[in-house]
Design a protein around this motif. Structure first.
Motif, mmCIF file in Angstrom:
data_model
loop_
_atom_site.group_PDB
_atom_site.id
_atom_site.type_symbol
_atom_site.label_atom_id
_atom_site.label_comp_id
_atom_site.label_asym_id
_atom_site.label_seq_id
_atom_site.Cartn_x
_atom_site.Cartn_y
_atom_site.Cartn_z
ATOM 1 N N SER A 87 0.827 -1.218 0.000
ATOM 2 C CA SER A 87 0.000 0.000 0.000
ATOM 3 C C SER A 87 0.857 1.261 0.000
ATOM 4 O O SER A 87 0.332 2.374 0.113
ATOM 5 N N TRP A 92 -2.878 6.023 6.189
ATOM 6 C CA TRP A 92 -4.223 5.500 6.395
ATOM 7 C C TRP A 92 -4.201 4.014 6.734
ATOM 8 O O TRP A 92 -5.121 3.494 7.375
ATOM 9 N N LYS A 144 -8.481 -5.450 -2.736
ATOM 10 C CA LYS A 144 -8.148 -4.140 -3.300
ATOM 11 C C LYS A 144 -6.863 -4.203 -4.100
ATOM 12 O O LYS A 144 -6.744 -3.622 -5.192
ATOM 13 N N ASP A 185 -12.002 1.248 -5.554
ATOM 14 C CA ASP A 185 -12.470 2.252 -4.592
ATOM 15 C C ASP A 185 -13.228 1.613 -3.432
ATOM 16 O O ASP A 185 -13.020 1.968 -2.265
ATOM 17 N N CYS A 187 -13.077 -1.470 -2.245
ATOM 18 C CA CYS A 187 -12.193 -2.241 -1.372
ATOM 19 C C CYS A 187 -11.250 -1.331 -0.581
ATOM 20 O O CYS A 187 -10.959 -1.600 0.592
ATOM 21 N N TRP A 188 -10.786 -0.249 -1.224
ATOM 22 C CA TRP A 188 -9.870 0.655 -0.537
ATOM 23 C C TRP A 188 -10.564 1.383 0.608
ATOM 24 O O TRP A 188 -10.121 1.325 1.762
ATOM 25 N N TYR A 189 -11.692 2.050 0.289
ATOM 26 C CA TYR A 189 -12.382 2.825 1.322
ATOM 27 C C TYR A 189 -13.020 1.910 2.364
ATOM 28 O O TYR A 189 -12.963 2.185 3.570
ATOM 29 N N GLY A 190 -13.635 0.803 1.901
ATOM 30 C CA GLY A 190 -14.256 -0.127 2.837
ATOM 31 C C GLY A 190 -13.227 -0.813 3.718
ATOM 32 O O GLY A 190 -13.404 -0.903 4.939
ATOM 33 N N THR A 192 -10.136 0.185 4.420
ATOM 34 C CA THR A 192 -9.476 1.152 5.300
ATOM 35 C C THR A 192 -10.374 1.512 6.477
ATOM 36 O O THR A 192 -9.915 1.586 7.629
ATOM 37 N N ALA A 193 -11.665 1.735 6.205
ATOM 38 C CA ALA A 193 -12.611 2.058 7.275
ATOM 39 C C ALA A 193 -12.698 0.908 8.282
ATOM 40 O O ALA A 193 -12.678 1.129 9.501
ATOM 41 N N TRP A 196 -9.608 0.814 10.504
ATOM 42 C CA TRP A 196 -9.649 1.809 11.574
ATOM 43 C C TRP A 196 -10.608 1.378 12.683
ATOM 44 O O TRP A 196 -10.340 1.594 13.872
#
Length: 220
Positions: A87, A92, A144, A185, A187-190, A192-193, A196
């Motif tokens: 990554s 992030w 991702k 998008d 896989c990346w945003y989901g 990463t969220a 966290w």
């Protein structure tokens, strides 16, 4: 050691942990991403299966209780190292990964220090949710990586303007760049969220474990 099926599955899960790294050493991407994802999902499923079988067949043992969290931590830590690497060390991913790895090492050290007393500190429901969130986040981030590779590979030779025109629908999408971009998008945003969220749960459960261990530490 009792070599029943639940314990064998736990040992196999522990052995599969470094296999995630091996996939990227001996296979080219995106095959490595898909193989690592498959291996990780299968190993994560055995985490539920071996626990269920041990309870259902009344085959719970000290060996399994000791090895199960080690296998979980090995899978998560090694997978996070791989994901952080491909990554590009983005904050992030790096920051929540650091929180998770630090907590796992800290709690493992605390368990080692407490010895037999550690067995009295039961795993909470929140800790189980933490493990689930970690596993799902890592699986999504592996996916991702595959979408990312396909998108880059199929857009080679294109100018950024041409790529954007295809994604905007101004040029016919003959190579499927739009759905690859959407998969990337999502896989990346989901992922990463979820990572966290997992880091937050990891921090909370780590503090809770330390709080419960404090009376034993004061007596040490």
């Amino acid at each position: 050691m009792k070599w029943n099926l639940p314990n064998i599955l736990t040992v196999l899960r522990l052995a599969a942990a470094p296999g995630v790294v091996v996939m990227f050493l001996y296979f080219n991407r995106p095959l490595a991403d898909w193989f690592a994802l498959t291996l990780f999902i299968v190993a994560a499923l055995t985490d539920w299966v071996d626990g269920y079988l041990a309870r259902a067949w009344k085959q719970e043992s000290k060996f399994g209780a000791m090895l199960d969290p080690i296998a979980d931590k090995a899978m998560v830590v090694i997978a996070l190292i791989v994901i952080t690497g491909f990554s590009g060390m983005t904050p992030w991913i790096l920051l929540p990964a650091t929180v998770i790895i630090f907590r796992e090492i800290f709690v493992s050290g605390l368990r080692e220090f407490l010895g037999d007393t550690a067995g009295t500190l039961k795993v909470t429901t929140l800790a189980k949710w933490k493990t689930t969130a970690q596993m799902v986040a890592i699986a999504v981030l592996f996916a991702k990586g595959a979408f990312e590779h396909y998108l880059i590979d199929r857009s080679l030779g294109m100018t950024p303007e041409m790529q954007q025109a295809i994604l905007d629908g101004q040029i016919e999408d003959e190579l499927g760049l739009r759905w690859l971009s959407m998969g990337w998008d999502a896989c990346w945003y989901g992922g990463t969220a979820l990572l966290w969220i997992a880091a937050f749960l990891t921090l909370i459960t780590g503090i809770d474990y330390l709080r419960k261990a404090m009376p034993h530490l004061r007596e040490a």
